[in-house]
Design an enzyme around this catalytic site. Structure first.
Site, PDB file in Angstrom:
ATOM      1  N   ALA A  86      67.992  28.973 -32.968  1.00  0.00           N
ATOM      2  CA  ALA A  86      67.521  27.668 -32.516  1.00  0.00           C
ATOM      3  C   ALA A  86      68.291  27.259 -31.267  1.00  0.00           C
ATOM      4  O   ALA A  86      69.510  27.099 -31.296  1.00  0.00           O
ATOM      5  CB  ALA A  86      67.712  26.631 -33.626  1.00  0.00           C
ATOM      6  N   TYR A 109      63.995  19.470 -38.767  1.00  0.00           N
ATOM      7  CA  TYR A 109      64.357  19.107 -37.404  1.00  0.00           C
ATOM      8  C   TYR A 109      63.245  18.251 -36.783  1.00  0.00           C
ATOM      9  O   TYR A 109      62.287  17.884 -37.446  1.00  0.00           O
ATOM     10  CB  TYR A 109      64.701  20.351 -36.602  1.00  0.00           C
ATOM     11  CG  TYR A 109      65.889  21.082 -37.209  1.00  0.00           C
ATOM     12  CD1 TYR A 109      67.076  20.397 -37.478  1.00  0.00           C
ATOM     13  CD2 TYR A 109      65.819  22.430 -37.569  1.00  0.00           C
ATOM     14  CE1 TYR A 109      68.167  21.034 -38.070  1.00  0.00           C
ATOM     15  CE2 TYR A 109      66.913  23.071 -38.164  1.00  0.00           C
ATOM     16  CZ  TYR A 109      68.070  22.364 -38.409  1.00  0.00           C
ATOM     17  OH  TYR A 109      69.139  22.995 -39.006  1.00  0.00           O
ATOM     18  N   GLN A 146      63.804  30.804 -29.981  1.00  0.00           N
ATOM     19  CA  GLN A 146      63.312  29.644 -30.718  1.00  0.00           C
ATOM     20  C   GLN A 146      63.804  28.374 -30.018  1.00  0.00           C
ATOM     21  O   GLN A 146      65.007  28.119 -29.960  1.00  0.00           O
ATOM     22  CB  GLN A 146      63.810  29.670 -32.163  1.00  0.00           C
ATOM     23  CG  GLN A 146      63.235  28.545 -33.017  1.00  0.00           C
ATOM     24  CD  GLN A 146      63.836  28.509 -34.407  1.00  0.00           C
ATOM     25  OE1 GLN A 146      65.000  28.171 -34.568  1.00  0.00           O
ATOM     26  NE2 GLN A 146      63.049  28.868 -35.419  1.00  0.00           N
ATOM     27  N   ARG A 151      69.620  36.499 -43.282  1.00  0.00           N
ATOM     28  CA  ARG A 151      70.899  36.870 -43.900  1.00  0.00           C
ATOM     29  C   ARG A 151      70.936  38.347 -44.280  1.00  0.00           C
ATOM     30  O   ARG A 151      71.972  38.999 -44.184  1.00  0.00           O
ATOM     31  CB  ARG A 151      71.149  36.008 -45.137  1.00  0.00           C
ATOM     32  CG  ARG A 151      71.413  34.537 -44.834  1.00  0.00           C
ATOM     33  CD  ARG A 151      71.486  33.727 -46.132  1.00  0.00           C
ATOM     34  NE  ARG A 151      71.811  32.335 -45.895  1.00  0.00           N
ATOM     35  CZ  ARG A 151      70.930  31.383 -45.622  1.00  0.00           C
ATOM     36  NH1 ARG A 151      69.637  31.689 -45.532  1.00  0.00           N
ATOM     37  NH2 ARG A 151      71.306  30.136 -45.430  1.00  0.00           N
ATOM     38  N   PRO A 189      65.429  33.773 -36.331  1.00  0.00           N
ATOM     39  CA  PRO A 189      66.485  33.022 -35.641  1.00  0.00           C
ATOM     40  C   PRO A 189      67.586  32.613 -36.612  1.00  0.00           C
ATOM     41  O   PRO A 189      67.300  32.138 -37.717  1.00  0.00           O
ATOM     42  CB  PRO A 189      65.752  31.782 -35.110  1.00  0.00           C
ATOM     43  CG  PRO A 189      64.299  32.144 -35.134  1.00  0.00           C
ATOM     44  CD  PRO A 189      64.132  33.085 -36.267  1.00  0.00           C
ATOM     45  N   LEU A 249      64.380  35.666 -48.479  1.00  0.00           N
ATOM     46  CA  LEU A 249      64.820  36.579 -49.533  1.00  0.00           C
ATOM     47  C   LEU A 249      63.904  37.788 -49.669  1.00  0.00           C
ATOM     48  O   LEU A 249      63.518  38.178 -50.769  1.00  0.00           O
ATOM     49  CB  LEU A 249      64.961  35.845 -50.864  1.00  0.00           C
ATOM     50  CG  LEU A 249      66.134  34.856 -50.964  1.00  0.00           C
ATOM     51  CD1 LEU A 249      66.187  34.209 -52.343  1.00  0.00           C
ATOM     52  CD2 LEU A 249      67.464  35.569 -50.666  1.00  0.00           C
ATOM     53  N   ARG A 251      57.290  27.863 -35.835  1.00  0.00           N
ATOM     54  CA  ARG A 251      57.826  28.020 -37.182  1.00  0.00           C
ATOM     55  C   ARG A 251      57.671  26.694 -37.904  1.00  0.00           C
ATOM     56  O   ARG A 251      57.968  25.633 -37.350  1.00  0.00           O
ATOM     57  CB  ARG A 251      59.290  28.432 -37.152  1.00  0.00           C
ATOM     58  CG  ARG A 251      59.797  28.900 -38.524  1.00  0.00           C
ATOM     59  CD  ARG A 251      61.248  29.320 -38.493  1.00  0.00           C
ATOM     60  NE  ARG A 251      61.506  30.337 -39.502  1.00  0.00           N
ATOM     61  CZ  ARG A 251      62.722  30.749 -39.843  1.00  0.00           C
ATOM     62  NH1 ARG A 251      63.796  30.230 -39.259  1.00  0.00           N
ATOM     63  NH2 ARG A 251      62.891  31.692 -40.754  1.00  0.00           N
TER      64      ARG A 251
END
Length: 366
Positions: free
Chosen positions: A57, A184, A100, A327, A23, A304, A232
């Site tokens: 999200a 969150y 999500q 990313r 997400p 990564l 998650r």
């Protein structure tokens, strides 16, 4: 045979390979309603050949949005707007879609990240609103204070997750991921750094686990068994005295006992004092440590993971059952194609794209 491109079951959902698109917030909704940006963004990613695409999200109530531009699924208008996008994506791609569901808690009511650095917006200011949390302490010193949720507020949050999950099922999502990471709301209840409550939701680990587990149980009961439901988490706050791997294992085991279909392991986001050493696969050890303490629940690693050989190693050596890209797949939306080419595997491609198959890779688009 490539293990990265082998099938994987997340409960009732079967994936053709173990590449997950994580997400990623787009901050491009209109009062929670999905926009044309979502149609082109998700449509592009749905042509990538990954095994699963999880939408960003998506707030379960308006005050649960991170920014005023965040996606929501909390009323008929947001459901209708998202249906238009999802129907468009499905028309051209067979890729399974997940969503999500999230509540930002005290990290809500912010600017978009490219505007004013994503700073918090005061409740009385334009695009601002009163935030809620496990505590009345703000995320950043000097930021607007949240309101600590009372029992009625907690019950309302659980009900909001349930309603959004039911809307997600009506839209045909095959998977629901509950957002318990990145500082969150659910994470705010989990971590001793953000939970100073003295009631049944604070203090002991058992009490701090209570709300995330209640949300999971309520959502699991609200949708059919054909929908995969997972969570998650942030495996570590990267701050001494905070949430850590040992507590994450306890949460993971409690979720597995409840029939959770997968765990998506990230880290950080709860405390501005965090000290994270970024390197390739820096969160994979968390996924590996948690997976080692579970029976069968699949674990997704993220962070990564950009090299196909590295992704293959993670899966082949049992450090995680799948890898998620964020990313990296924004930078290279055809990453799964390139990974399949590097690993001697095949991947799905729509017929409109078959002509681009390289001459030396006749079996790439299997």
């Amino acid at each position: 045979m490539s293990q990265l491109f082998s099938p994987l079951a997340l409960g009732p959902l079967s994936l053709t390979n173990r590449i997950v698109i994580a997400p990623m917030c787009q901050y491009s909704a209109d009062e929670g309603r999905a926009s044309d940006w979502h149609a082109q963004h998700l449509g592009n990613l749905a042509q990538s050949g990954a095994g699963l695409l999880i939408l960003e999200a998506t707030a379960v109530e308006a005050r649960g949005r991170i920014s005023w531009g965040d996606l929501g699924l909390y009323d008929n208008a947001t459901e209708a707007a998202l249906r238009t996008v999802v129907d468009s994506v499905r028309r051209w791609s067979p890729m399974p879609l997940g969503i999500q569901l999230a509540h930002a808690g005290r990290k809500a009511s912010t600017h978009k990240p490219w505007e004013h650095g994503g700073a918090a917006i005061a409740p009385e200011a334009e695009h601002g609103w009163q935030t809620v949390s496990s505590t009345d302490r703000p995320f950043n010193e000097g930021a607007p204070a949240p309101q600590a949720l009372d029992q009625a507020g907690i019950d309302a949050v659980i009900a909001a997750f349930v309603e959004s999950a039911q809307r997600a099922h009506r839209l045909g999502f095959e998977l629901i991921e509950l957002h318990g990471a990145h500082g969150y709301l659910l994470h705010q209840f989990l971590s001793p750094l953000s939970n100073d409550r003295t009631d049944q939701y604070g203090g002991t680990l058992e009490n701090r686990l209570r709300l995330p587990l209640q949300v999971f149980d309520a959502v699991r009961a609200a949708v059919p068994d054909t929908v995969a439901v997972g969570m998650r988490i942030s495996a570590s706050d990267w701050v001494d005295g905070g949430w850590d791997v040992a507590q994450s294992i306890a949460l993971a085991q409690a979720l597995e006992a409840r029939g959770c279909h997968f765990l998506h392991v990230s880290s950080g986001g709860l405390d501005p004092r965090q000290q994270i050493k970024l390197e390739d696969g820096y969160q994979v050890p968390f996924a590996n440590d948690i997976k080692a303490q579970l029976k069968t629940m699949p674990v997704i690693a993220v962070g990564l993971i950009t090299d196909p050989g590295h992704a293959e190693h993670i899966v082949a050596h049992g450090q995680a059952d799948a890898v998620a890209l964020a990313r990296g797949i924004l930078y290279d939306p055809r990453w799964p194609w390139h990974a399949a080419a590097a690993l001697g595997a095949s991947v799905h491609a729509s017929p409109q794209y078959l002509r681009c198959q390289p001459r030396g890779l006749k079996h790439l688009f299997g």
